[in-house]
Design a protein around this motif. Structure first.
Motif, PDB file in Angstrom:
ATOM      1  N   PHE A 185       0.838  -1.197   0.000  1.00  0.00           N
ATOM      2  CA  PHE A 185       0.000   0.000   0.000  1.00  0.00           C
ATOM      3  C   PHE A 185       0.872   1.246   0.000  1.00  0.00           C
ATOM      4  O   PHE A 185       0.631   2.191  -0.753  1.00  0.00           O
ATOM      5  CB  PHE A 185      -0.918  -0.027   1.231  1.00  0.00           C
ATOM      6  CG  PHE A 185      -1.957   1.064   1.265  1.00  0.00           C
ATOM      7  CD1 PHE A 185      -1.649   2.321   1.778  1.00  0.00           C
ATOM      8  CD2 PHE A 185      -3.243   0.837   0.805  1.00  0.00           C
ATOM      9  CE1 PHE A 185      -2.609   3.330   1.818  1.00  0.00           C
ATOM     10  CE2 PHE A 185      -4.205   1.835   0.850  1.00  0.00           C
ATOM     11  CZ  PHE A 185      -3.899   3.079   1.361  1.00  0.00           C
ATOM     12  N   LEU A 186       1.927   1.225   0.858  1.00  0.00           N
ATOM     13  CA  LEU A 186       2.853   2.368   0.918  1.00  0.00           C
ATOM     14  C   LEU A 186       3.520   2.577  -0.436  1.00  0.00           C
ATOM     15  O   LEU A 186       3.566   3.691  -0.966  1.00  0.00           O
ATOM     16  CB  LEU A 186       3.893   2.126   2.006  1.00  0.00           C
ATOM     17  CG  LEU A 186       5.066   3.110   2.079  1.00  0.00           C
ATOM     18  CD1 LEU A 186       4.588   4.507   2.432  1.00  0.00           C
ATOM     19  CD2 LEU A 186       6.104   2.650   3.094  1.00  0.00           C
ATOM     20  N   PHE A 187       4.008   1.481  -1.000  1.00  0.00           N
ATOM     21  CA  PHE A 187       4.701   1.540  -2.291  1.00  0.00           C
ATOM     22  C   PHE A 187       3.787   2.101  -3.378  1.00  0.00           C
ATOM     23  O   PHE A 187       4.140   3.030  -4.112  1.00  0.00           O
ATOM     24  CB  PHE A 187       5.186   0.130  -2.645  1.00  0.00           C
ATOM     25  CG  PHE A 187       5.978   0.061  -3.907  1.00  0.00           C
ATOM     26  CD1 PHE A 187       5.438  -0.516  -5.041  1.00  0.00           C
ATOM     27  CD2 PHE A 187       7.269   0.560  -3.968  1.00  0.00           C
ATOM     28  CE1 PHE A 187       6.178  -0.591  -6.219  1.00  0.00           C
ATOM     29  CE2 PHE A 187       8.008   0.489  -5.137  1.00  0.00           C
ATOM     30  CZ  PHE A 187       7.459  -0.085  -6.267  1.00  0.00           C
ATOM     31  N   THR A 188       2.584   1.562  -3.468  1.00  0.00           N
ATOM     32  CA  THR A 188       1.641   1.974  -4.515  1.00  0.00           C
ATOM     33  C   THR A 188       1.155   3.405  -4.292  1.00  0.00           C
ATOM     34  O   THR A 188       1.013   4.173  -5.246  1.00  0.00           O
ATOM     35  CB  THR A 188       0.418   1.031  -4.543  1.00  0.00           C
ATOM     36  OG1 THR A 188       0.879  -0.307  -4.471  1.00  0.00           O
ATOM     37  CG2 THR A 188      -0.391   1.216  -5.799  1.00  0.00           C
ATOM     38  N   SER A 189       0.921   3.773  -3.034  1.00  0.00           N
ATOM     39  CA  SER A 189       0.399   5.119  -2.774  1.00  0.00           C
ATOM     40  C   SER A 189       1.443   6.185  -3.107  1.00  0.00           C
ATOM     41  O   SER A 189       1.100   7.240  -3.657  1.00  0.00           O
ATOM     42  CB  SER A 189      -0.068   5.253  -1.329  1.00  0.00           C
ATOM     43  OG  SER A 189       0.967   4.982  -0.451  1.00  0.00           O
ATOM     44  N   ILE A 190       2.724   5.903  -2.837  1.00  0.00           N
ATOM     45  CA  ILE A 190       3.773   6.881  -3.178  1.00  0.00           C
ATOM     46  C   ILE A 190       3.924   6.965  -4.697  1.00  0.00           C
ATOM     47  O   ILE A 190       4.115   8.046  -5.253  1.00  0.00           O
ATOM     48  CB  ILE A 190       5.108   6.517  -2.483  1.00  0.00           C
ATOM     49  CG1 ILE A 190       4.968   6.781  -0.979  1.00  0.00           C
ATOM     50  CG2 ILE A 190       6.270   7.311  -3.062  1.00  0.00           C
ATOM     51  CD1 ILE A 190       6.153   6.382  -0.146  1.00  0.00           C
ATOM     52  N   LYS A 191       3.805   5.834  -5.367  1.00  0.00           N
ATOM     53  CA  LYS A 191       3.894   5.847  -6.838  1.00  0.00           C
ATOM     54  C   LYS A 191       2.739   6.628  -7.462  1.00  0.00           C
ATOM     55  O   LYS A 191       2.917   7.331  -8.434  1.00  0.00           O
ATOM     56  CB  LYS A 191       3.874   4.426  -7.393  1.00  0.00           C
ATOM     57  CG  LYS A 191       5.200   3.723  -7.321  1.00  0.00           C
ATOM     58  CD  LYS A 191       5.210   2.467  -8.146  1.00  0.00           C
ATOM     59  CE  LYS A 191       5.795   2.626  -9.518  1.00  0.00           C
ATOM     60  NZ  LYS A 191       7.184   3.068  -9.549  1.00  0.00           N
ATOM     61  N   GLN A 192       1.540   6.484  -6.887  1.00  0.00           N
ATOM     62  CA  GLN A 192       0.368   7.134  -7.496  1.00  0.00           C
ATOM     63  C   GLN A 192       0.237   8.601  -7.101  1.00  0.00           C
ATOM     64  O   GLN A 192      -0.395   9.373  -7.827  1.00  0.00           O
ATOM     65  CB  GLN A 192      -0.915   6.391  -7.087  1.00  0.00           C
ATOM     66  CG  GLN A 192      -1.063   5.076  -7.802  1.00  0.00           C
ATOM     67  CD  GLN A 192      -2.424   4.429  -7.562  1.00  0.00           C
ATOM     68  OE1 GLN A 192      -3.333   5.036  -7.011  1.00  0.00           O
ATOM     69  NE2 GLN A 192      -2.550   3.194  -7.981  1.00  0.00           N
ATOM     70  N   THR A 193       0.795   8.976  -5.946  1.00  0.00           N
ATOM     71  CA  THR A 193       0.675  10.374  -5.516  1.00  0.00           C
ATOM     72  C   THR A 193       2.093  10.958  -5.403  1.00  0.00           C
ATOM     73  O   THR A 193       2.748  11.135  -6.408  1.00  0.00           O
ATOM     74  CB  THR A 193      -0.082  10.475  -4.190  1.00  0.00           C
ATOM     75  OG1 THR A 193       0.563   9.667  -3.193  1.00  0.00           O
ATOM     76  CG2 THR A 193      -1.508   9.981  -4.337  1.00  0.00           C
ATOM     77  N   ASN A 194       2.530  11.245  -4.208  1.00  0.00           N
ATOM     78  CA  ASN A 194       3.909  11.693  -3.982  1.00  0.00           C
ATOM     79  C   ASN A 194       4.344  11.174  -2.614  1.00  0.00           C
ATOM     80  O   ASN A 194       3.526  10.604  -1.884  1.00  0.00           O
ATOM     81  CB  ASN A 194       3.983  13.238  -4.035  1.00  0.00           C
ATOM     82  CG  ASN A 194       2.963  13.869  -3.107  1.00  0.00           C
ATOM     83  OD1 ASN A 194       3.032  13.707  -1.885  1.00  0.00           O
ATOM     84  ND2 ASN A 194       1.987  14.566  -3.665  1.00  0.00           N
ATOM     85  N   ILE A 195       5.590  11.365  -2.262  1.00  0.00           N
ATOM     86  CA  ILE A 195       6.120  10.740  -1.040  1.00  0.00           C
ATOM     87  C   ILE A 195       5.419  11.265   0.209  1.00  0.00           C
ATOM     88  O   ILE A 195       5.149  10.491   1.147  1.00  0.00           O
ATOM     89  CB  ILE A 195       7.655  10.886  -0.959  1.00  0.00           C
ATOM     90  CG1 ILE A 195       8.217   9.966   0.132  1.00  0.00           C
ATOM     91  CG2 ILE A 195       8.089  12.327  -0.727  1.00  0.00           C
ATOM     92  CD1 ILE A 195       9.645   9.568  -0.064  1.00  0.00           C
ATOM     93  N   PHE A 196       5.074  12.543   0.224  1.00  0.00           N
ATOM     94  CA  PHE A 196       4.437  13.128   1.405  1.00  0.00           C
ATOM     95  C   PHE A 196       3.016  12.564   1.575  1.00  0.00           C
ATOM     96  O   PHE A 196       2.655  12.041   2.634  1.00  0.00           O
ATOM     97  CB  PHE A 196       4.427  14.657   1.272  1.00  0.00           C
ATOM     98  CG  PHE A 196       3.757  15.352   2.409  1.00  0.00           C
ATOM     99  CD1 PHE A 196       2.563  16.038   2.227  1.00  0.00           C
ATOM    100  CD2 PHE A 196       4.305  15.325   3.682  1.00  0.00           C
ATOM    101  CE1 PHE A 196       1.934  16.680   3.270  1.00  0.00           C
ATOM    102  CE2 PHE A 196       3.685  15.970   4.728  1.00  0.00           C
ATOM    103  CZ  PHE A 196       2.495  16.642   4.526  1.00  0.00           C
ATOM    104  N   GLN A 197       2.198  12.675   0.501  1.00  0.00           N
ATOM    105  CA  GLN A 197       0.817  12.185   0.569  1.00  0.00           C
ATOM    106  C   GLN A 197       0.786  10.679   0.783  1.00  0.00           C
ATOM    107  O   GLN A 197      -0.030  10.161   1.545  1.00  0.00           O
ATOM    108  CB  GLN A 197       0.073  12.549  -0.718  1.00  0.00           C
ATOM    109  CG  GLN A 197      -1.422  12.293  -0.638  1.00  0.00           C
ATOM    110  CD  GLN A 197      -2.184  12.773  -1.864  1.00  0.00           C
ATOM    111  OE1 GLN A 197      -1.623  13.433  -2.737  1.00  0.00           O
ATOM    112  NE2 GLN A 197      -3.450  12.422  -1.938  1.00  0.00           N
TER     113      GLN A 197
END
Lengths: 155, 281
Positions: A86-98
């Motif tokens: 989830f962390l990996f995918t969320s950073i890929k889809q948004t940005n590192i902060f979000q």
């Protein structure tokens, strides 16, 4: 004469049943059963290719976590995708902060000690379905799947 | 005995050839059977075979209806359009077209079809008005005033439809900003506001525990641990605010989802205000 014909017919009938009942013509051999529960999570992407600045820090950390801790510990996350995925995918889809904020929120929901089955659909036999697209703050991406629904496995 | 058996076999073979399965009457019988058995695709094929012999508006209507029942509304519309105005089923075909427009979400075409139905002075004008009113609930065009909206419905239907009208005009949304502010003041309160009670309590507990751990470690001068717990606590606090905003957004989308489902269930239960057919009775 008739009785003999009947006996002959009966013999032919019995013979054909016996001949066809044996369908396994292969000699039985010893098998090695595998009792491991098949993992329902997606295969790990262990590549270290750098596609953005965030990958410089993120990929080694996540790969190390998967290799040293997660793969040894096993498939224990109640959610699909797992928290690390989830962390990996969320950073890929948004940005590192979000993506980090999304991860902290996901981790909070993961530690929820109360009833979850009334909130989430199911993925496979042992997981709740909690995809990244629900939490990107983009309303157009949100697709409601009613709680308790069985979601088809993503291949 | 042998002669008797041979006679039976010959007479069976002779009689077997006397039924013409490809006669129009038998094709129609078979097509009707398939239609009533809900095998609509094959029924359409058989009805189209029948049309090669005789041109019949009832059969054309049944073909179109079969497409509609299979949810192939584009084909249904093409076939309903083929009915002549002189046909007894023409008015019914118009209301069935309304149903197809509704299902295909072609609301401008639905609206003009309702006007056509009124111009025809059809006996189904009231049903058309009901479908038009319900369509306002599912599109983004401006909804008429409540009195005008409720006018076509009877006393049994009015309370249900009025409830839909209120849910459309005043949906029970949660404010995303308010959810974020609540969570900023008390961690987890924003999630409780969006009816995620267990997640809210968990967020409150986690943020509270890390805050307490950070405080006690600072108090006892264990600075490394104190900063770790501070960073973790800050992360969970910020994540809880973000999660509350996301939770409010998901809540609002779910309100719309449930509303659309309820409206569709209502109109399906009413069979789109179309009378039931007696083709299979």
């Amino acid at each position: 004469m008739i009785i003999n014909k009947l006996k002959l017919l009966l013999l032919i009938f019995l013979f054909s049943i016996i001949a066809h009942s044996q369908t396994d013509w292969v000699r039985w051999e010893k098998s090695d059963p595998d009792y491991k529960i098949p993992s329902e999570t997606i295969k790990r992407q262990y590549d270290l290719s750098i596609q953005s600045i965030g990958d410089v820090v993120l990929k080694p950390v996540i790969n190390a976590y998967w290799f040293f801790i997660s793969d040894v510990d096993g498939d224990n996350c109640p959610f699909y995708p797992s928290c690390s995925s989830f962390l990996f995918t969320s950073i890929k889809q948004t940005n590192i902060f979000q993506g980090t904020l999304m991860f902290f929120d996901r981790f909070t929901r993961d530690t929820n000690i109360f009833e979850r089955s009334s909130h989430y659909p199911f993925y496979g036999k042992h997981h709740f379905y909690d995809p990244v697209y629900l939490y990107t703050l983009d309303e157009d991406l949100i697709k409601i799947i009613p709680a308790g629904t069985q979601v088809k496995k993503i291949k | 005995m042998k002669i008797f058996i041979i006679q039976i076999i010959i007479s069976t073979v002779v009689l077997a050839q006397s039924v013409d399965f490809n006669s129009p009457e038998n094709i129609k019988l078979f097509a009707d059977y398939l239609f009533c058995d809900h095998d609509y695709l094959r029924a359409i094929d058989e009805y189209e075979k029948y049309l090669n012999f005789f041109d019949n508006d009832t059969i054309r209507f049944k073909i179109a209806l079969a497409f509609s029942l299979m949810d192939e509304h584009t084909n249904a519309l093409k076939n309903f359009n083929k009915l002549s105005e002189a046909s007894q089923l023409y008015q019914l075909s118009q209301i069935e077209e309304l149903k197809s427009f509704f299902k295909l979400k072609l609301f401008p075409q639905l609206s003009s079809k309702v006007s056509e139905i009124h111009n025809l002075k059809s006996e189904y004008s009231l049903s058309a008005d009901k479908i038009l009113s319900i369509s306002y609930l599912l599109n983004n065009y401006s909804i008429p005033a409540e009195k005008l909206f409720l006018a076509p419905f009877n006393d049994q239907e009015k309370p249900i439809v009025q409830n839909f009208y209120l849910r459309k005009t005043n949906p029970d949304y949660k404010s995303e900003i308010l959810a974020g502010v609540y969570s900023a003041i008390i961690p987890g309160l924003g999630k409780i506001y969006t009816e995620n009670y267990s997640d809210g309590i968990t967020a409150f507990l986690i943020t509270g525990i890390f805050s307490y751990l950070a405080y006690t470690n600072f108090e006892h001068r264990h600075l490394t641990r104190a900063w770790i717990f501070t960073v973790a606590g800050a992360g969970f606090y910020a994540g809880n605010i973000y999660g509350s905003v996301a939770s409010a957004q998901i809540f609002n989308v779910k309100i719309n989802f449930d509303f659309i489902n309820d409206v569709n269930s209502f109109i399906e239960a009413k069979n789109y205000f179309i009378p039931e057919y007696d083709f299979c009775k």
